[in-house]
Scaffold this active site. Sequence first.
Site, PDB file in Angstrom:
ATOM      1  N   GLU A 771      -5.412 -35.224 -45.585  1.00 14.49           N
ATOM      2  CA  GLU A 771      -4.199 -35.896 -46.057  1.00 14.49           C
ATOM      3  C   GLU A 771      -4.642 -36.876 -47.124  1.00 14.49           C
ATOM      4  O   GLU A 771      -5.413 -37.793 -46.833  1.00 14.49           O
ATOM      5  CB  GLU A 771      -3.630 -36.720 -44.902  1.00 14.49           C
ATOM      6  CG  GLU A 771      -2.326 -36.237 -44.342  1.00 14.49           C
ATOM      7  CD  GLU A 771      -1.875 -37.202 -43.271  1.00 14.49           C
ATOM      8  OE1 GLU A 771      -2.328 -37.037 -42.121  1.00 14.49           O
ATOM      9  OE2 GLU A 771      -1.105 -38.123 -43.588  1.00 14.49           O
ATOM     10  N   CYS A 805       0.166 -44.099 -48.563  1.00 14.19           N
ATOM     11  CA  CYS A 805       0.152 -42.907 -49.427  1.00 14.19           C
ATOM     12  C   CYS A 805       1.566 -42.463 -49.752  1.00 14.19           C
ATOM     13  O   CYS A 805       1.809 -41.833 -50.762  1.00 14.19           O
ATOM     14  CB  CYS A 805      -0.688 -41.784 -48.852  1.00 14.19           C
ATOM     15  SG  CYS A 805      -0.530 -41.584 -47.118  1.00 14.19           S
TER      16      CYS A 805
END
Length: 1011
Positions: A771, A805
């Site tokens: 990720e 993020c």
Amino acid sequence: MQNIFKNKYLDQKKLVKDHFYYLVSNFSELNQKQIDNLSINIVKNAQSYKAGSPFSKLIHEFSLTSNEGIVLMCLAEALLRIPDAKTINDLIEDKIPIGDWKKYIKNDKDLFVNISSIAFLLTGKIVEEKVEENKNILGKVVKNLSGPILRNAIKQAINILAKQFVFERDIKKAIDFSNEKKHDKYTFSFDMLGEAAVTYEDSDRYYKQYEQAIIETGKGKNPHKKSISIKLSSLHPRYERNKLDLLKKELFPKAYKLTELGRDNNVDICFDAEEADRLNLSLFIFKEIIESKLIDEKYQGFGFAVQAYQKRAFFVLDWLKKYLNEVNKKINIRLVKGAYWDTEIKIAQEQGFTDYPVFTKKFATDISYLACAHKLYENENIFSQFATHNAHSISYIKTLFKDRDFEFQKLHGMGDEIYSYLEKDDNFKCRVYAPVGGYKDLLPYLVRRLLENGANTSFIHQLKTKDFDILKLVQSPLAKIDKLDEDKIKKPIEIYGDRKNSKGLDLSEEDVVDSLKFNGKFKDIKAYSLINGEDVKSDEVIDIKSPHSSITLGKKYFVDEKISEAAIESLKEYSSKWKKFPIEKKVEIFLKFADLIEENTNDIIEICAKESGKSIKNSIAEIREAVDFCRYYSKEALNLFQTQTLKGPTGELNQYRMIGKGLSFVISPWNFPVAIFVGQTVAALITGNVVITKPAEQSSFAAYYIIKLLLKAGLPNNAIALLLGDGALIGKKVINDKKLKNVIFTGSLETAKIIQSTLQQKENIPTFVAETGGLNCMIVDTSALTEHVVKDVVNSGFDSAGQRCSACRILCVEENVYDHTKHTLIGAMKTQQVGNPEELSTDIGPVIDTEAFENINNHIKKFDKVFQIDINLNQGNFVPPTLIEIEKLSDLKNEVFGPVVHMLKYKASNLDQLIEDINDLGFGLTLGIHSRIDKTIDRIVEKAEIGNIYINRNMIGAVVGVQPFGGYEKSGTGPKAGGPEYLKRLCHEQSISNNTASMGGNASLLSEVED
Ligand SMILES: Cc1cc2nc3c(=O)[nH]c(=O)nc-3n(C[C@H](O)[C@H](O)[C@H](O)COP(=O)(O)OP(=O)(O)OC[C@H]3O[C@@H](n4cnc5c(N)ncnc54)[C@H](O)[C@@H]3O)c2cc1C
């Protein structure tokens, strides 16, 4: 006030029963008859009331539970503020066809309802391009009208909806209008429209309006008849409990000044009641005002509203009884039921509160209203004002207060039919709450009124329902007490069914605020690696420092290659045992772990704040996410690890099952030192893998603390090893190990690529789940509500100092609303407090370290059109929230991991190109959309190659199991964390096919068949 603070989440059943007995013991049956008769008369009179406004006809025609009602509300919410004709048309074309307007066109209906319905109907058909012959008489009249004319008719209808609730556009006109003869029977409380200031500019404007309103009202012939209603949320952009100190400086004086002005001009002041999390805060302010010299014999016109749907309402009034007696002062109290019920229910569920602050049964709210009325009756120091349109509540109060002075209150545009019956009474007193202002500021108010009028449970709504049962409508709420057990609304903790929701902390509550004052427990801390469950000391000792101060918190011990090797070895032998460890027992451990995390919430908040610079609010969210991961993956694993028998030919047994793979390597980031760390580690373990877990160097102590809890929960010592230290050094050892089966990584794209290429050199093919980040955009069209957009951008772009993020990096705004959005956004940025994350009032903490600080600042320096708020901090890695205007998307190449939002102007006609450009950025993590037009939303959703799309909300804070999280392309490999596919990737599938007929033939087949 302590008693008020304690009762926010009281058990509904107990409280309603207490109120019930209190009411029964205070009121006789004789009165009950009187109340019933009066209620019936009020309702009968309302039925024959003729002066119904076009609005009330329209709104009651289209119930909120119908498609048509919802369409009306959507239109009303957006239509009047959209600046450009094209978007207005798009909105109408989008919404109108949803309704089935034909069924509302009847000859026995009001002309306005019919014309509006026909306009809706025909517009719907025109936009669907299927105009059909309408046989209705009224239909014939308008059937030849063109699309634009009908659209205009719709705009007019919505304008009429809005006008229904606005008394006048400015205060002078409002005063003149209120003095007209037709209003003789009523007094007025003017409410200056506009609520929830987003910027200081808004709050200053609203303050001036209130000032002017009080002065003008005071000039009137009979000033005592008039009052002003004030919303505290309009006087300050941060009217929140965690800003108490700031509000003492900035809001308290304003509330005080307006009251003083009320006193000087002989005008009553009433502060409205708002959301439940503002109750304590407003009581602090009111107490100061009451105790001041402003309230005395001469001025008794100060007051505030109390909401009976809140469980604390009764206790507020109980406290006031003692308190006003003590200080010997008199005030007004307006008793309302409350206008934010749906919001309260949603907040409590989202935040995982122990219960709801409001009742969840309508009759419970009604009972509370009556109980509160008794409390008011007992209080000689309060002039009671009952704001309700409910005939039963009105009759009860009229009967109870027969020997006492009081007044009713109603909203302008509502309840005329109810109060007309009482107008003939000699002692009739009713005050009208009269909103004053322009339509632009009306919208939030309008939506609340529409909800109130349209809701199934609303008295006014039922009154207008065809063939309603009058006795049922005016039935005493006390008669419904046996329905207390039936509750459709689940407690916040139960909303996920068989998985417990994680517990939140209510930061508006005083005991919670007190518990968050850190007491120095985490001084001289030591973070060790853990192998075989033992602390591992090593030679490389590094100071643990906060990103926001120069104080050394303690020491962390980083491993070398030898220790890394020992860690790997410590797991290998246990690997096969852990695979076979029964899933039910594994789940027990992880559920216990979740409970332990919750039990240690305050410790973990302190650790996150001190070591990683996370704000208290973010730290709580972090803990909740970790707990959700444990519970969600436990539930998923329990299903996943059940051996399935598959259908096949007779004589064989075909089984399919999941088994752990073996050694797994978890690499976690510093920005979610608890949530992601726990999520990845638990996922790897629960799927039967032994795990080397390596947190970011910056969050070593959090990781050490968390793994200790995991071991305490019962995880066998040899199922996990925690390695603290340099990623490259540990990574090299673990990734090159032959037995490695999974690598689960969250971090930068750059590191992900390095890991990927190392893995490619290996003989076997370990699974790689990565990720990484994103260049996330938010697209805003002209139908969006700017204030809402701005709140979501501030939240999505600057919260956690932009170190998520999912954070919003690029705000793409349609050119027609670009300048206004920018201006409001800059205003909202100025309300953000940057500073020490250990303080509750801090919104934005530091960035993680000096390297990040320099990188972000170097990026900002490359641009000319930059806005930054002033921060006056002389130590720590603080970057002020920054807005950068860019010309084109390609001005950005890489993710900038800090509190920096870039703003881009686009033309509506270029929307498709914009989406393509966003796709071309090559990331695909999150996307925000702000639009009220479903077709626009669908168009963007269809085209965007993005993993997580958020519509008309912020774009951060994905909830485990609710918004599975993860992106495409440069943003990661998938599967989504907290989603149904995640665990499957980490284990092997195994298929076992056994020829059961090989020994002794197919006996079972033979015994199954019959002659
Ligand atoms: C003059 C005036 C001033 C006002 N000022 C304020 C204010 O300052 N702050 C504010 O919040 N509101 C204020 N209101 C709005 C007021 O709260 C609503 O008008 C009121 O709730 C309607 O009550 P009712 O008795 O007329 O209607 P009813 O239809 O009898 O009751 C509606 C109430 O029941 C509640 N309810 C509905 N379903 C449920 C359920 N399942 N469980 C529990 N409760 C439920 C609704 O939320 C609402 O509060 C004001 C109203 C007036 C008339």
